[in-house]
Design a protein around this motif. Sequence first.
Motif, PDB file in Angstrom:
ATOM      1  N   UNK A 210       0.835  -1.200   0.000  1.00  0.00           N
ATOM      2  CA  UNK A 210       0.000   0.000   0.000  1.00  0.00           C
ATOM      3  C   UNK A 210       0.874   1.256   0.000  1.00  0.00           C
ATOM      4  N   UNK A 211       1.976   1.213   0.747  1.00  0.00           N
ATOM      5  CA  UNK A 211       2.892   2.356   0.749  1.00  0.00           C
ATOM      6  C   UNK A 211       3.549   2.514  -0.624  1.00  0.00           C
ATOM      7  N   UNK A 216       2.376   7.075   0.678  1.00  0.00           N
ATOM      8  CA  UNK A 216       1.951   7.708   1.926  1.00  0.00           C
ATOM      9  C   UNK A 216       2.592   6.956   3.097  1.00  0.00           C
ATOM     10  N   UNK A 217       3.586   7.599   3.720  1.00  0.00           N
ATOM     11  CA  UNK A 217       4.251   6.940   4.839  1.00  0.00           C
ATOM     12  C   UNK A 217       3.297   6.705   6.003  1.00  0.00           C
ATOM     13  N   UNK A 222       3.414   3.214   9.391  1.00  0.00           N
ATOM     14  CA  UNK A 222       3.121   3.123  10.823  1.00  0.00           C
ATOM     15  C   UNK A 222       2.315   1.858  11.125  1.00  0.00           C
ATOM     16  N   UNK A 223       1.415   1.519  10.223  1.00  0.00           N
ATOM     17  CA  UNK A 223       0.645   0.283  10.390  1.00  0.00           C
ATOM     18  C   UNK A 223       1.544  -0.932  10.221  1.00  0.00           C
TER      19      UNK A 223
END
Length: 282
Positions: A210-211, A216-217, A222-223
């Motif tokens: 997804x990143x 999108x960091x 983070x997840x």
Amino acid sequence: MLVFYRMPILCTSMGWLWVGNMLFCSRCGIGVCSLFKLTPPTVDKAVESAEDLGALQTALRTTAAFTAALAAVLFLRTWGDPLVSGSARPFYQALLHPFGAHAVLLGLLFCPAKVGYPEARWRICKILLRTIAAPTRHVAFEDIIFADCLTSMARGLSALEVLFCLSHVPQAEPTYGKHVMVLHPHCSSMLLAVMMAAPYWWRLQQCLRRYADTQDAFPHLANALKYCTAFPLIIVDRFGTIFVGNKLMTQSEQQRLWFACNLLNGTYCFVWDVTMDWGLSA
């Protein structure tokens, strides 16, 4: 005995919870099919309601079929002794073995014949394959939900390792349904740790994909870090006794390390669920 059937029991329980969730959403006017497709609700409410009703009926009947199969397996396992006395031993011996029970349930899921709601069963198989191959393909919303469910059942997956290591030791006068089970001498904690870590690894790969797609960091990296905190806990939990046995640490140090890893993982997951998944940070 039920420890050997932990995974199918968890899967059928999850199926019934999904049925209840879908029923609740339909009563509240929430389009479940539109939600999973991440598309705006259709203008024609009749079409949307028909799709949701069809999905609910399919989930209900599929879960009921697997529940009936699991109930039959548990019945034979518990009370099958007098039913199979005098019958062909190898067949019933395999049928009453926990490994044979899992083979029957997996056969129902992966059966290629067009019986028993093949579209629903094959869709589950496709989502599972997409989850395993997350780094190589686009991650859909249903893939994320499926992988999250697997992480919730990671402890149940660990019971499968016991099945792989079980070997049947027939008695002089075997009483079917009451087999003696022993662990294969080559079994170790490695396979158990891998099976427990696999759902977290798949979910981690989904976050990284997804990143890669969005750049999108936050929240994807983070997840991903949240799922990384599960690996130290699994390592200490599975290999802590080996570390102590080889005198790499004392038992009290192993217990403190396990507590610290558990605290880190639990705190991170709790904060993330409350602030991100539940949206209660405001």
